[in-house]
Structures are given as C-alpha cells and as structure tokens.
Design a protein around this motif. Sequence first.
Motif, PDB file in Angstrom:
ATOM      1  N   GLY A 224       0.803  -1.220   0.000  1.00 35.28           N
ATOM      2  CA  GLY A 224       0.000   0.000   0.000  1.00 35.28           C
ATOM      3  C   GLY A 224       0.829   1.260   0.000  1.00 35.28           C
ATOM      4  O   GLY A 224       0.441   2.270   0.619  1.00 35.28           O
ATOM      5  N   VAL A 225       1.996   1.237  -0.685  1.00 34.28           N
ATOM      6  CA  VAL A 225       2.860   2.414  -0.735  1.00 34.28           C
ATOM      7  C   VAL A 225       3.061   2.816  -2.193  1.00 34.28           C
ATOM      8  O   VAL A 225       2.784   2.054  -3.117  1.00 34.28           O
ATOM      9  CB  VAL A 225       4.231   2.137  -0.069  1.00 34.28           C
ATOM     10  N   GLU A 226       3.556   4.028  -2.380  1.00 30.01           N
ATOM     11  CA  GLU A 226       3.827   4.533  -3.722  1.00 30.01           C
ATOM     12  C   GLU A 226       5.333   4.740  -3.887  1.00 30.01           C
ATOM     13  O   GLU A 226       5.974   5.369  -3.043  1.00 30.01           O
ATOM     14  CB  GLU A 226       3.109   5.874  -3.950  1.00 30.01           C
ATOM     15  N   ILE A 227       5.890   4.177  -4.939  1.00 33.62           N
ATOM     16  CA  ILE A 227       7.293   4.407  -5.264  1.00 33.62           C
ATOM     17  C   ILE A 227       7.402   4.672  -6.765  1.00 33.62           C
ATOM     18  O   ILE A 227       6.554   4.241  -7.551  1.00 33.62           O
ATOM     19  CB  ILE A 227       8.193   3.206  -4.888  1.00 33.62           C
ATOM     20  N   SER A 228       8.446   5.379  -7.148  1.00 36.86           N
ATOM     21  CA  SER A 228       8.670   5.678  -8.558  1.00 36.86           C
ATOM     22  C   SER A 228       9.494   4.561  -9.187  1.00 36.86           C
ATOM     23  O   SER A 228      10.523   4.157  -8.641  1.00 36.86           O
ATOM     24  CB  SER A 228       9.405   7.011  -8.707  1.00 36.86           C
ATOM     25  N   GLN A 229       9.018   4.046 -10.320  1.00 32.88           N
ATOM     26  CA  GLN A 229       9.710   2.964 -11.019  1.00 32.88           C
ATOM     27  C   GLN A 229      10.056   3.399 -12.435  1.00 32.88           C
ATOM     28  O   GLN A 229       9.230   3.987 -13.133  1.00 32.88           O
ATOM     29  CB  GLN A 229       8.828   1.710 -11.078  1.00 32.88           C
ATOM     30  N   ARG A 230      11.291   3.101 -12.830  1.00 34.96           N
ATOM     31  CA  ARG A 230      11.723   3.381 -14.196  1.00 34.96           C
ATOM     32  C   ARG A 230      12.515   2.196 -14.721  1.00 34.96           C
ATOM     33  O   ARG A 230      12.882   1.290 -13.964  1.00 34.96           O
ATOM     34  CB  ARG A 230      12.561   4.661 -14.253  1.00 34.96           C
ATOM     35  N   SER A 231      12.781   2.247 -16.020  1.00 35.71           N
ATOM     36  CA  SER A 231      13.507   1.159 -16.658  1.00 35.71           C
ATOM     37  C   SER A 231      14.901   1.625 -17.033  1.00 35.71           C
ATOM     38  O   SER A 231      15.079   2.379 -17.985  1.00 35.71           O
ATOM     39  CB  SER A 231      12.751   0.688 -17.914  1.00 35.71           C
ATOM     40  N   TYR A 232      15.900   1.199 -16.266  1.00 33.99           N
ATOM     41  CA  TYR A 232      17.292   1.504 -16.564  1.00 33.99           C
ATOM     42  C   TYR A 232      18.141   0.500 -15.784  1.00 33.99           C
ATOM     43  O   TYR A 232      17.639  -0.210 -14.891  1.00 33.99           O
ATOM     44  CB  TYR A 232      17.650   2.940 -16.169  1.00 33.99           C
ATOM     45  N   PRO A 233      19.426   0.383 -16.104  1.00 38.71           N
ATOM     46  CA  PRO A 233      20.279  -0.562 -15.379  1.00 38.71           C
ATOM     47  C   PRO A 233      20.254  -0.326 -13.879  1.00 38.71           C
ATOM     48  O   PRO A 233      20.271   0.812 -13.411  1.00 38.71           O
ATOM     49  CB  PRO A 233      21.674  -0.303 -15.976  1.00 38.71           C
ATOM     50  N   LEU A 234      20.178  -1.425 -13.141  1.00 39.65           N
ATOM     51  CA  LEU A 234      20.126  -1.437 -11.674  1.00 39.65           C
ATOM     52  C   LEU A 234      18.834  -0.855 -11.123  1.00 39.65           C
ATOM     53  O   LEU A 234      18.733  -0.600  -9.918  1.00 39.65           O
ATOM     54  CB  LEU A 234      21.325  -0.681 -11.077  1.00 39.65           C
ATOM     55  N   SER A 235      17.823  -0.665 -11.986  1.00 47.24           N
ATOM     56  CA  SER A 235      16.558  -0.104 -11.494  1.00 47.24           C
ATOM     57  C   SER A 235      15.892  -1.029 -10.486  1.00 47.24           C
ATOM     58  O   SER A 235      15.219  -0.566  -9.555  1.00 47.24           O
ATOM     59  CB  SER A 235      15.608   0.162 -12.666  1.00 47.24           C
ATOM     60  N   LEU A 236      16.065  -2.335 -10.644  1.00 50.98           N
ATOM     61  CA  LEU A 236      15.460  -3.274  -9.696  1.00 50.98           C
ATOM     62  C   LEU A 236      16.072  -3.093  -8.306  1.00 50.98           C
ATOM     63  O   LEU A 236      15.361  -3.169  -7.290  1.00 50.98           O
ATOM     64  CB  LEU A 236      15.660  -4.716 -10.181  1.00 50.98           C
ATOM     65  N   ILE A 237      17.366  -2.856  -8.268  1.00 50.68           N
ATOM     66  CA  ILE A 237      18.029  -2.642  -6.977  1.00 50.68           C
ATOM     67  C   ILE A 237      17.500  -1.372  -6.318  1.00 50.68           C
ATOM     68  O   ILE A 237      17.185  -1.358  -5.119  1.00 50.68           O
ATOM     69  CB  ILE A 237      19.552  -2.546  -7.169  1.00 50.68           C
ATOM     70  N   TYR A 238      17.378  -0.314  -7.114  1.00 52.68           N
ATOM     71  CA  TYR A 238      16.869   0.948  -6.568  1.00 52.68           C
ATOM     72  C   TYR A 238      15.401   0.806  -6.139  1.00 52.68           C
ATOM     73  O   TYR A 238      14.973   1.415  -5.150  1.00 52.68           O
ATOM     74  CB  TYR A 238      17.016   2.064  -7.594  1.00 52.68           C
ATOM     75  N   THR A 239      14.636   0.011  -6.876  1.00 48.84           N
ATOM     76  CA  THR A 239      13.244  -0.215  -6.487  1.00 48.84           C
ATOM     77  C   THR A 239      13.167  -0.934  -5.150  1.00 48.84           C
ATOM     78  O   THR A 239      12.349  -0.595  -4.277  1.00 48.84           O
ATOM     79  CB  THR A 239      12.514  -1.047  -7.560  1.00 48.84           C
ATOM     80  N   LEU A 475      20.458  -5.446 -15.363  1.00 47.70           N
ATOM     81  CA  LEU A 475      20.390  -4.509 -16.482  1.00 47.70           C
ATOM     82  C   LEU A 475      18.975  -4.224 -16.954  1.00 47.70           C
ATOM     83  O   LEU A 475      18.786  -3.484 -17.912  1.00 47.70           O
ATOM     84  CB  LEU A 475      21.213  -5.051 -17.662  1.00 47.70           C
ATOM     85  N   ASN A 476      18.005  -4.822 -16.348  1.00 48.97           N
ATOM     86  CA  ASN A 476      16.595  -4.697 -16.716  1.00 48.97           C
ATOM     87  C   ASN A 476      16.266  -5.611 -17.892  1.00 48.97           C
ATOM     88  O   ASN A 476      17.126  -6.259 -18.469  1.00 48.97           O
ATOM     89  CB  ASN A 476      16.204  -3.251 -17.027  1.00 48.97           C
TER      90      ASN A 476
END
Length: 682
Positions: A224-239, A475-476
């Motif tokens: 139930g939270v909001e986070i910003s998601q984008r597609s770039y290398p290491l984006s999964l780690i940042y997510t 790397l996504n």
Amino acid sequence: MGHPPSPGDPRKNPIFNEAELEEIAPRSRDSRFHLLDGVRSKFRCSGTIAKSLLLKLIPILYWLPRYPVKEWLLGDIVSGLSVGIIQLPQGLAYALLAGVPPVFGLYSSFYPVVVYTIFGTSRHISPGTFAVISVMVGSVTESLAPSDNFLIPGNESMTDTVARDAARVQVASALTLLVGIFQILLGLVQFGFVVTYLSEPLVRGYTSAAAVHVTLSQLKSILGVEISQRSYPLSLIYTFIGLCSKLPQTNIASLLTGVIAIIVMFTVKFLNEKYNSKIRMPIPIELITLIVATGISYGVNLKRVYGVDIVGNIPTGLKAPIIPSTDLFASVVGNAFAIAVVVYAFTISLVKMFAVKHGYNVDSNQELIALGLSNSFGSFFQCFTIGTAMSRSLVQESTGGNSQVAGAVSSLVILIIILKAGELFESLPKAILASVVVVNLKGIYKQFKDIPALWRSNKMDLAVWLVTFLATILLNLDLGLAVSVAFSLVAVIFRTQWPRYSILGQVSGTDIYRDVTQYQQALEIPGVKIFRSSCTLYFANAELYANAVKKQCGIDVDKLIEMKKKEAKKKKQLQEKAEREAKKGLKEQKNAEDANEKAHELEYIYPHSPGVREPEQAVINEVVEETAFNAAGSDQCPFHSLILDLSTVSFVDTVSIKILKNIFRDFQEIDVAVYLVGCHGM
C-alpha cells in the motif's frame, strides 16, 4: 446460329492478343481446343494456388467447416468458460503490471483473442495477457511516462493519475502496434527461425528474472505504498531500496488483504493440482477471491476507512478505435523488437508442445503472423501487448478444449464483463490483483530447480541460465535480453572451438563404432585410426581440429616428417658421396690400369718385378651400408591408414578445406593413407 463463346474462350478474352494467338496456334478446330484446355488448366491451377494461400493465411476458413460439433462443442464451451473466468482476474491484474488502468487488461483479453481465433493454427493455447510480457510493457510505459512528470503544481506530493494513465495508455498502444508490425514482417519473410537463438536455458533464466521483477513491482500494491519505477540498469536494486525505505508507511489493511488472498489462492490451487483427475473443472479461486474481496471492500469501505487503494472507475461498453501515436515509434523500437521475439518464443514453445502431444501440425510462421495481427488490431483499441500464458493454456487443455472455439468462448465471457459487469469491480483492492499476479508466478519460480539439474547435466547451459538471470536482474528486461542472446551465441562459438575429439573402435562382431576411452568393448582396428569430432568443422576450429588429429593418433607427426626429411637428405648426401667415390674410383681404376699396363711392360722387360693390386670394393660396401638407414630402430608410424569421420560436419568452408589438404599432405609424407567418411552431399 453458332454457339456463344464460352467465358474461358481465349479469343474473346482481352488479355490475349489476336496476332499472338495466330502466331502461337493456327485457326484450326483441334488447335483451338488444345489452346483452350491449356488456358483453362492455367486458370484452374492459379485458382487452386490462390485458395491454398487463402486457407493458409486464414486457417479458420479451413477448420471451421470441418468442425465436429457433436464431439468437440461441449468440451470447447466448458473450456472457454473456465479460461474466461481465469482471464478476468488476470486481465485486471496484468494491466497494473503494464502500468495502465485495469479496464485495458479486459480489452487486451478480448480483441486480440478474437483475432487469434481467426488466424491462429494452435487449437490449445490461450492467447491474452501474460505476466512477463506485461512487465516488459510496464517497464516502457513507466520509463516514458513516469509519475514524476505528472506531479500536481502547488502540491507535489500528489500525482495527476488521469493524465499519467492517459499518457501510459498511449505509449502502450504505440508499442503494441510496433510489436505487431515486427511480428507480421518477420512472419511474411519466413523469419520464424530467429527464435532458435533463444535456447531453453536462456528463456527459463530470463522468465525467472522477469518473475523477480514482477514480484517486486507488485509489492508496492500489497504494502500500500507509492514508489517511482523506471527502466534503466540497476533499477530493480533501486526499487528494492525504495520499498525498504517505505516500509514504515505500510498500510496494514492492504498488507493483510494481500497476504490472506495469497494464502487462500495458494491453498486452493494446490488442491486443484492434487485432485485434478477427480474434478472436471478447477475451482476458479481467483474469481471467487475477486468477488469476495470486492464485496468486503464495498461493505466495509476499505478505501475511506483504512485508505486501501482500490481499482476505481471501470467504464462499461466498448470504445471506438483510435490510431496509435506513431511519433513514439522511435522511442520504443528497440523494446518493441525484443518484446516481439519474446512473445513469439513463449508462444511457439507452447504451440509445438500441444501439437506434438495431440498429433496435429502447426505453421510457425503463420503463428508469428497471427500474433502480429492480434497485437496490431488490438493496438487500435488501446490494448497492450499480449502473449500466451502456460497456466491458462493448461487449463484450456485439461478442461476439454479441442479447438480455437474455446478461445472464442472465453472472449465472449470477457465481452460480457466489459459490457455489463465491469463496474462491479470498482471497489476491488489493488492488493488483491497484486496477489493474483504473485500466485500465478508459482510455476515460473519452480524453474529455479533448473540450477542443480543443469549443474549435474550441462555446466555450459547452467552458465547461460545464470548469466541470463543476473543480466536481466541487473540490467533490466531489454538490455538483459540483449546480453543474454550475445552470451548464448558466444557459448555456441566456445563449444564449437573446444569440442570433444575421440578415436573410435569397433564393437566386436558388429558394425558399431564407439569412443575407445568410454567403451571397453570398442577395440581399435590394427593399423587403422578412426578420428571423430563432436561438432562441425569451420574456420574458428579448423586449426584445433588438425592439432587434435595428430594428438589423438598418439604420434608426433611433425617429428616423423622431420626425421623422414633428414633421412631423405642424408640419402641424397650419400648418393652424392657415392657418385664422387665412384668417379674417384674410376679415375683410380684407370690409373691402376695404366700402371698395370706399364708394369706388364716392365715385367716383360724385368720379369721379377712385383705387380699392382686391383681396386677394392670397400667404397661400394660403405655406400650400401650407409644407405640402409637404420629404419628398424627409428620411430615408425604404428598405423597405415587414417579415417576422418565427418558425419558431424554440416558444412565446410575454404579454411577447412585447406586444413584437410594439409592433413592429407602431412600423413602421406609418413606413408599413411587418409580417408574421409560420412561426408554430406551439397
């Protein structure tokens, strides 16, 4: 009055020139009939070809008139209803993965499925929304239309979701159209073989990594939270880091809703699998969960009381078609091609599996065209890219589905929901949809069992699996796929450069030849070496092949050649020495003869003078002894014939030909005959 000319009479047909007809055939009755028959045969042949092409392009025209209603209709109806019930919650849930409002998941479960029913050749797959493809679409939509670009001025903690969703729908439809165009073009040029570069370890490693992406993307809805998601290398780690930082803001009601739903659905799905043989139709736990959760949410008012995020407005009725924005093509072309190939890879694997199991033929390139038409047509109704889900396909088959009619029935179920019942799910918590997604990934997560299995069977395939998984995680999805394919191709080259070389022996009393190092019953034929490589011969491994031949034969070919050259050189030197000695001997003999003659004269004059000895044969004996080089004591080749087994060689390039010529030359210099067997014709 004469008979009117027939429609096929070439003399009344404007495509024939009168002068040309007179030149081709005289105006005689027999020649006219022969010409007329030829023209009719030509048109008849052209009509047959046109009909065949039409039936190939639109398979429904072939199978629908032959549809066995009594035998298949009931099973197709039951199967279609089962799949439609499953497709409803999956369509709503996978729309969230694609980053678009849930209703577009319903559209994507309807329009493309109808088109595939017309153009597809598989009778058992269930086309529609698919988790892996949806998350690939979502990575594009969230990258090109991130929430940060739609913050409300003056209140930057709030996002203009209406504008954001509209932008993401526009991106998704443009992406889907381009995916469809790629698939149609690849199908028309018979380019279906491109999927062969996606090996099974690569696909399974890729989908396993995609499952991690999907799960992590759905945790925000469960928490139930909001986070910003984008597609770039290491984006999964940042997510993941972003989710961890948001844990203190977790909505407890949303978390409990999601966890309870996951436990219930896992339990019922386990029972469905366990008692699959005893129940005709699996319990539609996803639909039941959606209905119950919607009722509870509406009754308790989870949105207002506990702040649980819900689906919201679901418009009823069909929307008018809209032309996707082609201005976005340049931004999504790379992703579109990757998605087109991945969709086809998943689909064709299931298509071939069911075709082999049920004994019917499918056309791989037609499947590619059918998917392309489905996606292209759906893009005009704002659908996102569809694929084929294994879970739904297995349900369609197990519940009695026999043909594409089951897909048509399932699309009718979705149509009813779109027209009448969609608004009933407006109070559905998004945590429930996220739970549906996570539960349906169970089959993909089982693929982690591949790791110990591949470790035991093929470590190179394990390397492909692990590299694909890690590249996709780090790397996504788009870059990960490119790196995975590149590594897979490098692995193929690596394998061909270091194949397995072996010397074959004959199994006693048979015509079977096996590696003598692996089979004790295989014995070498005396005086004969049989060499085999496990892969084809080409420029990259040709030199290695030549070296392996010499090494496997157990002799130092180069040393023997060098010794033979030395022997020939010494023999030549001895011959020259013999010639010199012979000339010297002749000269001495002549001098001796002259001396003897003179001695005879002296003896005649002086009878008691001693005579001169005849020249000895010592020089000749020395030449004979030295010419007879100590062959018995030198290193001799222990075999007289070398057989190269080329049964594994599919083609030979110019470099390989040169290497084979060198092998012939080297072994012939040591008096070994070389033979080629198992050669393939050109």
